[in-house]
Design an enzyme around this catalytic site. Structure first.
Site, mmCIF file in Angstrom:
data_model
loop_
_atom_site.group_PDB
_atom_site.id
_atom_site.type_symbol
_atom_site.label_atom_id
_atom_site.label_comp_id
_atom_site.label_asym_id
_atom_site.label_seq_id
_atom_site.Cartn_x
_atom_site.Cartn_y
_atom_site.Cartn_z
ATOM 1 C CE1 TYR A 70 -6.933 -3.270 -7.684
ATOM 2 C CE2 TYR A 70 -4.977 -3.890 -6.433
ATOM 3 C CZ TYR A 70 -6.074 -3.064 -6.619
ATOM 4 O OH TYR A 70 -6.290 -2.027 -5.754
ATOM 5 C CE1 TYR B 110 -10.907 -0.745 -6.677
ATOM 6 C CE2 TYR B 110 -9.808 -2.215 -5.130
ATOM 7 C CZ TYR B 110 -9.746 -1.211 -6.085
ATOM 8 O OH TYR B 110 -8.543 -0.679 -6.449
ATOM 9 C CG HIS C 191 -2.747 -4.755 0.681
ATOM 10 N ND1 HIS C 191 -3.769 -3.836 0.550
ATOM 11 C CD2 HIS C 191 -2.141 -4.477 1.860
ATOM 12 C CE1 HIS C 191 -3.782 -3.028 1.605
ATOM 13 N NE2 HIS C 191 -2.801 -3.395 2.406
ATOM 14 N N PRO D 60 -8.967 5.713 -11.944
ATOM 15 C CG PRO D 60 -9.719 6.900 -10.080
ATOM 16 C CD PRO D 60 -9.804 6.879 -11.580
ATOM 17 C CE LYS E 175 -3.125 -2.664 -13.832
ATOM 18 N NZ LYS E 175 -3.023 -2.885 -12.393
#
Length: 392
Positions: free
Chosen positions: A386, A202, A76, A294, A298
């Site tokens: 990220y 998100y 991704h 979550p 991580k």
């Protein structure tokens, strides 16, 4: 009846963290024994997070575990932040030159278990009555196997990689524990449906947070914010989809592809750190020492980072006679842990709705998100966190 084994490192916890440590120690020529009260089948069938940072992927591949993450995983190159009914893509590759990989934690375990089996690793699953004693000078791990036989493992070091319900954690005398409780949870579902998007979404909406993830061409993972007391068995498929559709609705016409819900669960979460991560000859790694919400993806990555550092420190102590190496472990590990705690907390508070939030709070959240997606510097900060800060 009882048996006795001697090894250099006894590892309590045979999930990805424990197996990766065992593998890295094997590469360094250090013996280990891994024990876990779960069976291999239980671990392989427990669905967990599935996002790997760039360095986690490199660790699996470069250490010789497997390159299956590159062939079966999905790279991704970004994520979408969705708010106000519109999606905004954060392009990781453009901003940082890095990607993350969608690769379920169960598959990481499968790869590691195969690698340790291939290399003759000593792994003992499905045990009971685990006890750790003598951690100040002569550590021993005792347990009972499925046949009722009691076993004792004498080791130079013991590593507790036994998760958030760790039996090893409580043995670290004088430790300071840092907590952050959250007033919400995630309602997680597995659904039989094609992917709704090529990358994770998100979402921050007036109804609350939602996350749209993927698993395969036919099964997807999705989450939405809920109260921690919710009973997932009381939710029908239609009620679940109503929540998800309402939170993803927008002026751009995006719509989820739905299907039967095949699994549902409520996942409360918190932030937790224990320091130090060493006491005597006992060291902690992964969720035994810290947990994160979550939202920032991580948890597994931090566990793999811990054991990467720990393997280096153990090698220096055992093979190179560096008496200070183990003392340095806590500081090295926690420097990354606290960065990840901040990142996870930031993502969580930016995207979730607090029950006592005012109109001002809601508009401030939207202002923060708009500032983030309209700023290359802000977007780069998210992308760096990220995809993972590089190990040096």
């Amino acid at each position: 009846m009882s048996t006795a084994t001697t090894t250099q490192v006894a590892i309590v916890g045979g999930g990805p963290a424990g197996l990766m440590l065992s593998h890295l120690l094997h590469v360094a020529g250090i013996d280990s024994v891994v024990v876990d009260n779960r069976t291999v089948e239980q671990i392989e069938t427990t669905h967990r997070a599935g996002i790997l940072e760039r360095d986690s992927v490199r660790l699996l591949v470069d250490s010789g575990v497997s390159d299956r993450v590159l062939t079966d995983g999905h790279e991704h190159e970004g994520i979408s932040l969705r708010f106000g009914g519109v999606s905004h893509r954060i392009d990781f590759q453009k901003l940082t030159g890095a990607s993350c990989w969608l690769y379920p934690q169960t598959q990481v375990f499968v790869d590691l278990h195969r690698a340790r089996t291939r290399d003759g690793g000593d792994m003992r699953y499905g045990i009971t009555g685990t006890e750790v004693t003598g951690i100040l000078d002569s550590p021993t791990v005792s347990y009972t196997d499925a046949d009722g036989t009691r076993h004792e493992i004498s080791a130079d070091l013991v590593v507790g990689a036994d998760g958030s319900r760790s039996v090893c954690r409580q043995l670290v005398a004088g430790a300071h524990q840092y907590y952050r409780e959250y007033p919400f949870a995630w309602f997680g579902v597995m659904v039989e449906a094609p992917p709704s998007a090529p990358e994770l979404i998100y979402t921050r909406s007036a109804q609350g947070f939602a996350l749209i993830s993927q698993r395969t061409d036919t099964v997807q993972r999705m989450y939405f914010q809920c109260d921690p007391t919710e009973d997932p068995n009381e939710w029908s498929d239609d009620r679940i989809w109503d929540q998800l559709h309402s939170r993803l609705a927008g002026s751009d016409g995006f719509r989820l592809k739905d299907g039967p819900v095949i699994e549902r669960t409520v996942l409360p979460f918190r932030s937790f750190v224990q320091s130090p991560m060493r006491h005597g000859q006992l060291l902690l790694a992964g969720d035994a020492a810290h947990t994160v919400p979550p939202t920032g993806a991580k948890g597994l990555n931090l566990a793999l980072s811990d054991v990467r550092v720990l393997a280096e420190q153990i090698e220096r102590a055992v093979r190179k006679g560096d008496d200070d190496a183990l003392d340095n472990y806590t500081d090295r590990a926690l420097s990354r842990v606290w960065k990840a705690q901040h990142f996870s907390y930031w993502m969580t508070t930016m995207l979730h709705n607090a029950s006592d939030a005012s109109d001002f709070d809601e508009q401030r959240q939207l202002g923060e998100l708009q500032s983030l997606v309209s700023s290359e510097a802000g977007s780069t900060y998210l992308a760096e966190g990220y995809t993972g800060w590089p190990h040096h």
